[in-house]
Design a protein around this motif. Structure first.
Motif, short mmCIF file in Angstrom:
data_model
loop_
_atom_site.label_atom_id
_atom_site.label_comp_id
_atom_site.label_asym_id
_atom_site.label_seq_id
_atom_site.Cartn_x
_atom_site.Cartn_y
_atom_site.Cartn_z
N ARG A 134 1.74 5.85 -7.48
CA ARG A 134 2.24 4.40 -8.10
C ARG A 134 0.99 4.61 -9.76
O ARG A 134 1.16 4.18 -11.09
CB ARG A 134 1.85 2.89 -7.84
N LYS A 183 1.88 6.84 -12.55
CA LYS A 183 3.33 6.48 -13.41
C LYS A 183 2.67 5.27 -14.07
O LYS A 183 2.82 5.34 -15.76
CB LYS A 183 3.76 5.30 -12.36
N LYS A 184 1.60 4.69 -13.89
CA LYS A 184 1.14 3.53 -14.80
C LYS A 184 0.26 4.43 -16.02
O LYS A 184 0.59 3.77 -17.62
CB LYS A 184 0.04 3.45 -14.27
N ASP A 244 1.68 2.04 -19.14
CA ASP A 244 2.76 1.50 -18.40
C ASP A 244 4.08 1.43 -18.92
O ASP A 244 4.39 0.46 -18.77
CB ASP A 244 2.07 0.39 -17.64
N ARG A 245 4.26 2.46 -19.04
CA ARG A 245 5.56 1.80 -19.79
C ARG A 245 7.09 2.60 -19.40
O ARG A 245 8.60 2.68 -19.97
CB ARG A 245 5.52 2.97 -21.57
N GLN A 254 -7.87 -2.64 -15.93
CA GLN A 254 -6.88 -3.31 -14.96
C GLN A 254 -7.08 -2.31 -13.74
O GLN A 254 -6.36 -2.07 -12.87
CB GLN A 254 -5.11 -2.67 -15.83
#
Length: 327
Positions: free
Chosen positions: A81, A84-85, A168-169, A190
Motif C-alpha cells: 500500500r 503505491k502511495k 499518491d497519484r 504522512q
C-alpha cells in the motif's frame, strides 16, 4: 524460517515465476546464495525479465513474506500500500507496474500458498547499499569527500520529502517516470519510516543529469538519520579521548556535522519530532542541504581541511568508481 524451508520456498518461487508467460528467470546475486536479502518478515530475490530472443529486458527484485501468518500478511499488505502511495517519487525504490497494476504472477496455481499472491516487485538498484559503501569507506586511507556526503544527505532529505508528501497519484501514465521530490506546503508528515537508520535499506541506483551526475542516486527501500555513520574512517581517533568534533572529524565540513546532529536530537518525554526546536524543519533542512550541494563545488570551499584535493569533480568520479560502482 529454517534454511531447508527457505530453500523449498525459493524452489516454489522460481517455479512459479519461470512458468509465467513473461520470460522471468531467477538470478543468483552470488554463486553460493539464491536470495538477495533477508529482513524481519520477508526475503528478496533477484529476477531477470528477458526478451523473446533471450536478451535482457530488465532486472527486478521480488519480495515476499517468509511465513503464512496474519501478521506477515498484514506487513506485506502495508508495504504494498505504501509503495503505491510513493509511486512516482524518484528517491523511493519504484514498484514494477504492468498495464496499470503492480506486477503479479499470471500462472499462480490455485493451491499455492497465499504468501505468493502478496508479492512486491520493485526496480533493481545496481550499485550496492550504503552499508557496503560505509564498510569500504571505513577502511580507506582518507575520509569520504564532503561533497559526496552532502550529495547523499540531499538524497536522504528528498526521501523524507516524498514521505511527507507522497505522490499518491495511482499507476497512470504521467507517473511512469519518477519525478524529483520538491517541497510542498504544509509539509506535514504522512508516512513514517521506522528503519531509516538501517544502511541496508538505502541503495545506490544510477546517475542522472539533474542532481546525480557525479554520485549515483540513493533510494530508500522497505518501509535518526544515517549521516553520522558515514563520518568514520580508519584514521579516526578515539571519540572518548577527543570529544571535540573538529578533532574527532578533522576533515569534516562542520556545517554538515551540525545539521546532521540536529536531525538526530533525541526525542524526550517533554518534546516530539514536530515541535522540538533543536530539530530543523523540513524546509530549513532541504534549503540548507541543497544550498551546500549547489554552492560547495570544489576544494576552495573546504580550505583548511587535511584532504581538500578529493573535492574536485575528477577526484570524486575516481572515488565513486572505486568505492561505489565497483561494489
Amino acid at each position: 524460517m529454517s534454511n531447508k524451508q527457505a530453500a523449498k520456498k525459493t524452489d516454489q518461487l522460481k517455479e512459479y515465476f519461470e512458468k509465467d508467460s513473461r520470460n522471468f528467470k531467477l538470478e543468483k546475486p552470488r554463486p553460493n546464495r539464491d536470495f538477495l536479502g533477508r529482513g524481519g518478515f520477508g526475503i528478496t530475490y533477484l529476477f531477470r525479465e528477458e526478451q523473446e530472443d533471450g536478451t535482457l529486458k530488465r532486472k527486478f527484485v521480488v519480495k515476499f513474506a517468509t511465513r503464512s501468518t496474519e501478521g506477515t500478511s498484514n506487513e506485506m499488505q502495508t508495504e504494498i500500500r505504501i509503495a503505491k502511495k510513493l509511486y512516482g517519487a524518484l528517491h523511493i525504490a519504484q514498484p514494477i507496474v504492468d498495464e496499470g497494476e503492480m506486477r503479479k504472477l499470471d500462472n499462480l496455481p490455485e493451491n499455492a500458498d497465499k504468501l505468493f499472491s502478496l508479492l512486491l516487485c520493485t526496480e533493481f538498484l545496481p550499485n550496492g547499499t550504503l552499508f557496503t559503501f560505509r564498510m569500504k569507506a571505513m577502511n580507506a586511507e582518507q575520509p569520504i569527500p564532503n561533497r559526496i556526503l552532502w550529495m547523499i544527505f540531499l538524497c536522504l532529505v528528498r526521501m523524507v520529502i516524498a514521505m511527507a508528501n507522497p505522490p499518491d497519484r495511482g499507476y497512470r501514465a504521467e507517473t511512469a517516470a519518477p519525478q524529483l521530490e520538491e517541497l510542498a506546503e504544509p509539509g506535514y508528515y504522512q508516512i513514517e519510516h521506522g528503519d531509516l537508520n538501517n544502511p541496508s535499506n538505502l541503495v545506490f541506483g544510477d546517475f542522472d543529469i539533474i542532481e546525480h551526475n557525479l554520485v549515483p542516486i540513493v533510494k530508500c527501500l522497505d518501509f535518526g538519520m544515517f549521516m553520522s555513520q558515514l563520518f568514520a574512517y580508519k584514521g579516526m581517533p578515539n571519540p572518548k579521548e577527543t570529544p571535540d568534533p573538529k578533532v574527532l572529524f578533522p576533515n569534516l565540513d562542520m556545517e554538515l556535522y551540525d545539521l546532521a546532529g540536529r536531525c538526530a536530537v533525541d526525542i524526550t518525554k517533554d518534546s516530539n519530532y514536530f515541535s522540538n526546536p533543536d530539530r530543523p524543519s523540513l524546509t530549513e533542512l532541504f534549503t540548507a542541504v541543497r544550498n551546500a550541494v549547489t554552492t560547495k563545488t570544489g576544494p576552495d570551499h573546504f580550505l583548511g581541511l587535511p584532504f581538500t584535493h578529493p573535492e574536485t569533480d575528477e577526484e570524486i568520479q575516481k572515488y565513486v568508481q572505486k568505492m561505489i560502482l565497483s561494489a
